[in-house]
Scaffold this motif. Structure first.
Motif, PDB file in Angstrom:
ATOM      1  N   GLN A   1      19.439  -0.053   4.843  1.00  0.00           N
ATOM      2  CA  GLN A   1      18.600   0.206   6.008  1.00  0.00           C
ATOM      3  C   GLN A   1      17.122  -0.035   5.694  1.00  0.00           C
ATOM      4  N   VAL A   2      16.703   0.336   4.485  1.00  0.00           N
ATOM      5  CA  VAL A   2      15.322   0.085   4.080  1.00  0.00           C
ATOM      6  C   VAL A   2      15.065  -1.412   4.003  1.00  0.00           C
ATOM      7  N   THR A   3      15.993  -2.151   3.425  1.00  0.00           N
ATOM      8  CA  THR A   3      15.847  -3.607   3.321  1.00  0.00           C
ATOM      9  C   THR A   3      15.771  -4.248   4.703  1.00  0.00           C
ATOM     10  N   ASP A   4      16.630  -3.805   5.617  1.00  0.00           N
ATOM     11  CA  ASP A   4      16.625  -4.351   6.985  1.00  0.00           C
ATOM     12  C   ASP A   4      15.311  -4.041   7.697  1.00  0.00           C
ATOM     13  N   ALA A   5      14.812  -2.810   7.488  1.00  0.00           N
ATOM     14  CA  ALA A   5      13.557  -2.418   8.150  1.00  0.00           C
ATOM     15  C   ALA A   5      12.384  -3.230   7.610  1.00  0.00           C
ATOM     16  N   LEU A   6      12.347  -3.440   6.308  1.00  0.00           N
ATOM     17  CA  LEU A   6      11.272  -4.239   5.705  1.00  0.00           C
ATOM     18  C   LEU A   6      11.309  -5.677   6.210  1.00  0.00           C
ATOM     19  N   GLU A   7      12.516  -6.221   6.340  1.00  0.00           N
ATOM     20  CA  GLU A   7      12.649  -7.590   6.837  1.00  0.00           C
ATOM     21  C   GLU A   7      12.204  -7.674   8.294  1.00  0.00           C
ATOM     22  N   LEU A   8      12.547  -6.654   9.070  1.00  0.00           N
ATOM     23  CA  LEU A   8      12.190  -6.624  10.485  1.00  0.00           C
ATOM     24  C   LEU A   8      10.677  -6.670  10.682  1.00  0.00           C
ATOM     25  N   VAL A   9       9.935  -5.957   9.832  1.00  0.00           N
ATOM     26  CA  VAL A   9       8.475  -5.886  10.004  1.00  0.00           C
ATOM     27  C   VAL A   9       7.742  -6.893   9.115  1.00  0.00           C
ATOM     28  N   GLY A  10       8.476  -7.759   8.446  1.00  0.00           N
ATOM     29  CA  GLY A  10       7.845  -8.820   7.659  1.00  0.00           C
ATOM     30  C   GLY A  10       7.208  -8.363   6.370  1.00  0.00           C
ATOM     31  N   LEU A  11       7.788  -7.339   5.721  1.00  0.00           N
ATOM     32  CA  LEU A  11       7.216  -6.824   4.474  1.00  0.00           C
ATOM     33  C   LEU A  11       8.187  -6.922   3.297  1.00  0.00           C
ATOM     34  N   SER A  12       9.182  -7.788   3.395  1.00  0.00           N
ATOM     35  CA  SER A  12      10.116  -7.958   2.279  1.00  0.00           C
ATOM     36  C   SER A  12       9.349  -8.373   1.023  1.00  0.00           C
ATOM     37  N   GLY A  13       9.679  -7.743  -0.100  1.00  0.00           N
ATOM     38  CA  GLY A  13       9.004  -8.035  -1.352  1.00  0.00           C
ATOM     39  C   GLY A  13       7.896  -7.069  -1.696  1.00  0.00           C
ATOM     40  N   LEU A  14       7.544  -6.179  -0.732  1.00  0.00           N
ATOM     41  CA  LEU A  14       6.458  -5.217  -0.974  1.00  0.00           C
ATOM     42  C   LEU A  14       6.983  -3.797  -1.153  1.00  0.00           C
ATOM     43  N   GLU A  15       8.296  -3.669  -1.343  1.00  0.00           N
ATOM     44  CA  GLU A  15       8.890  -2.331  -1.373  1.00  0.00           C
ATOM     45  C   GLU A  15       8.400  -1.448  -2.523  1.00  0.00           C
ATOM     46  N   SER A  16       7.900  -2.054  -3.603  1.00  0.00           N
ATOM     47  CA  SER A  16       7.471  -1.264  -4.769  1.00  0.00           C
ATOM     48  C   SER A  16       5.982  -0.914  -4.733  1.00  0.00           C
ATOM     49  N   ARG A  17       5.271  -1.396  -3.728  1.00  0.00           N
ATOM     50  CA  ARG A  17       3.832  -1.086  -3.647  1.00  0.00           C
ATOM     51  C   ARG A  17       3.603   0.301  -3.069  1.00  0.00           C
ATOM     52  N   TYR A  18       2.398   0.818  -3.348  1.00  0.00           N
ATOM     53  CA  TYR A  18       1.990   2.105  -2.788  1.00  0.00           C
ATOM     54  C   TYR A  18       1.052   1.852  -1.604  1.00  0.00           C
ATOM     55  N   PRO A  19       0.924   2.827  -0.686  1.00  0.00           N
ATOM     56  CA  PRO A  19       0.096   2.619   0.499  1.00  0.00           C
ATOM     57  C   PRO A  19      -1.322   2.121   0.211  1.00  0.00           C
ATOM     58  N   HIS A  20      -1.953   2.620  -0.868  1.00  0.00           N
ATOM     59  CA  HIS A  20      -3.337   2.219  -1.151  1.00  0.00           C
ATOM     60  C   HIS A  20      -3.433   0.758  -1.589  1.00  0.00           C
ATOM     61  N   GLU A  21      -2.295   0.148  -1.906  1.00  0.00           N
ATOM     62  CA  GLU A  21      -2.275  -1.250  -2.312  1.00  0.00           C
ATOM     63  C   GLU A  21      -2.039  -2.193  -1.134  1.00  0.00           C
ATOM     64  N   LEU A  22      -1.985  -1.647   0.064  1.00  0.00           N
ATOM     65  CA  LEU A  22      -1.702  -2.426   1.270  1.00  0.00           C
ATOM     66  C   LEU A  22      -2.920  -2.486   2.176  1.00  0.00           C
ATOM     67  N   SER A  23      -2.988  -3.524   2.989  1.00  0.00           N
ATOM     68  CA  SER A  23      -4.031  -3.607   4.017  1.00  0.00           C
ATOM     69  C   SER A  23      -3.701  -2.645   5.153  1.00  0.00           C
ATOM     70  N   GLY A  24      -4.660  -2.443   6.042  1.00  0.00           N
ATOM     71  CA  GLY A  24      -4.427  -1.558   7.181  1.00  0.00           C
ATOM     72  C   GLY A  24      -3.279  -2.042   8.052  1.00  0.00           C
ATOM     73  N   GLY A  25      -3.213  -3.353   8.264  1.00  0.00           N
ATOM     74  CA  GLY A  25      -2.129  -3.898   9.072  1.00  0.00           C
ATOM     75  C   GLY A  25      -0.776  -3.712   8.415  1.00  0.00           C
ATOM     76  N   GLN A  26      -0.717  -3.848   7.096  1.00  0.00           N
ATOM     77  CA  GLN A  26       0.540  -3.640   6.379  1.00  0.00           C
ATOM     78  C   GLN A  26       0.957  -2.174   6.422  1.00  0.00           C
ATOM     79  N   GLN A  27      -0.018  -1.268   6.305  1.00  0.00           N
ATOM     80  CA  GLN A  27       0.304   0.160   6.399  1.00  0.00           C
ATOM     81  C   GLN A  27       0.884   0.492   7.769  1.00  0.00           C
ATOM     82  N   GLN A  28       0.297  -0.130   8.787  1.00  0.00           N
ATOM     83  CA  GLN A  28       0.802   0.108  10.142  1.00  0.00           C
ATOM     84  C   GLN A  28       2.254  -0.348  10.266  1.00  0.00           C
ATOM     85  N   ARG A  29       2.579  -1.468   9.651  1.00  0.00           N
ATOM     86  CA  ARG A  29       3.946  -1.979   9.735  1.00  0.00           C
ATOM     87  C   ARG A  29       4.915  -1.131   8.914  1.00  0.00           C
ATOM     88  N   VAL A  30       4.446  -0.555   7.796  1.00  0.00           N
ATOM     89  CA  VAL A  30       5.291   0.376   7.040  1.00  0.00           C
ATOM     90  C   VAL A  30       5.613   1.597   7.898  1.00  0.00           C
TER      91      VAL A  30
END
Length: 376
Positions: free
Chosen positions: A123-152
């Motif tokens: 389910q996590v993999t499907d959700a990440l793919e849905l919002v276009g964030l596949s490959g970023l699953e190991s990052r922490y929120p502070h390592e993401l842009s504002g737009g990426q945080q919104q998609r998480v």
């Protein structure tokens, strides 16, 4: 095939202790499966309070809230937020800073029932793919842009496949260019997921771009409910016309069969010029003409009665601030091909087919009969 009802509100009201007026007053609306509803209005109009009542964070004092055919709030019914099958995206995203992207998304899944680690990972993999964030699953929120945080945050809300997704001004913390791009992405993601959604915004363009239906709120009430096209072309009140279309209003007085204004006279008919439902224009001696900014046509004319006070270049268009002889300010928008300097006089004509009429808003402009007219 008719859509099923995902949300129904019946006479929902809420007043906080110590306040004079209700935050939400007698709200009725219905949202269908797969549709996106925008709650649009100025600060303090009650839109966030209404969203929080749907989520279960506030309890209505009266009325009934039904989600997916289950009464979640009513006279003798109350269901806590975690039982409502609702996903929530907060204004500040509310991501856990010490958890990775994958663990943030999985957090709600661990608490949504007995699921194996394999199911949760899928389910996590499907959700990440849905919002276009596949490959970023190991990052922490502070390592993401504002737009990426919104998609998480959106992925976390969508991962459990809730009946309804609620978003409280989800784009308000982002830069303008990012907001414009993400509002289309937000709509695409919700549509791809087949999700029904409600989002709160005070941005008219954002509401029009994302929503299938818009509820314009004012002083705790729904002033108008309809498609973005209907609300823009046929605003149901003075407030909706000003807030949503940002229209100009021009006072007009009857002179026989002609309505006289500072910009000339107009012959108006009941059938296609009157906005809302009233008996007849004959009930009025004075009215307000609603004129959209794009319907003002400007032409340089030294005999003209209107002065260009200011001009702003907005890329795809010019925005002109006009001043009439009486000192009234009007706003016009034109294509970049229409370039007129500040300070000159212009003749202003109007695309008359697009005029709409409202009872004059000021007391001095209303006849006794006009005060009894209801705009629906």
């Amino acid at each position: 095939m008719a859509k099923s009802v995902i949300l129904h509100l019946e006479s929902v009201s809420k007043q906080f202790s110590g306040t004079v007026t209700p935050a939400v007053q007698n709200v009725n609306l219905t949202l269908y499966q797969g549709d996106i509803l925008g709650l649009l209005g100025p600060s303090g109009c009650g839109k966030t309070t209404l969203l929080r009542m749907i989520a279960g964070f506030e309890q209505p004092q009266s009325g009934i809230i039904t989600i997916n055919e289950r009464v979640v709030a009513g006279l003798h019914d109350w269901m806590p937020p975690e039982k409502r099958d609702v996903g929530m995206v907060f204004q500040d995203y509310a991501l856990f800073p010490h958890l990775t992207v994958a663990k943030n998304i999985a957090f709600g899944l661990h608490n949504s029932g007995k699921k194996s680690s394999t199911q949760i990972n899928h389910q996590v993999t499907d959700a990440l793919e849905l919002v276009g964030l596949s490959g970023l699953e190991s990052r922490y929120p502070h390592e993401l842009s504002g737009g990426q945080q919104q998609r998480v945050a959106l992925a976390r809300a969508l991962a459990p496949s809730p009946a309804l997704v609620l978003l409280d001004e989800p784009l308000s913390n982002l830069d303008v260019q990012v907001r414009i791009r993400l509002r289309q992405e937000l709509r695409d993601i919700l549509k791809s997921a087949g999700a029904s959604g409600i989002f709160v915004t005070h941005d008219q363009e954002e509401a029009m771009a994302i929503s299938d239906q818009v509820a314009v709120m004012r002083s705790g009430r729904v002033e108008q409910f309809g498609t973005p096209e209907d609300i823009y072309t046929e605003p149901a009140s003075h407030f909706v016309a000003e807030f949503v279309t940002q229209a100009n209003f021009l006072p007009a007085r009857r002179r026989g069969q002609v309505w006289e204004t500072e910009l000339g006279g107009f012959e108006l008919t009941d059938n296609h010029l009157f906005c809302g439902k009233v008996d007849s224009l004959d009930e009025f001696d004075r009215i307000d003409l609603m004129i959209r900014q794009e319907d003002l046509i400007l032409k340089h004319d030294e005999e003209g009665a209107v002065i260009i006070r200011d001009r702003q270049f907005l890329g795809r268009e010019f925005r002109y601030c006009l001043q009439t002889e009486s000192g009234k300010e009007l706003i016009a928008r034109t294509t970049p091909q229409v370039t007129l300097p500040i300070g000159i006089k212009v003749k202003v004509s109007i695309a008359e087919d697009n005029l709409r009429v409202f009872p004059a808003i000021s007391g001095e402009h209303q006849t006794k009969s006009s005060q009894l007219v209801t705009i629906r």
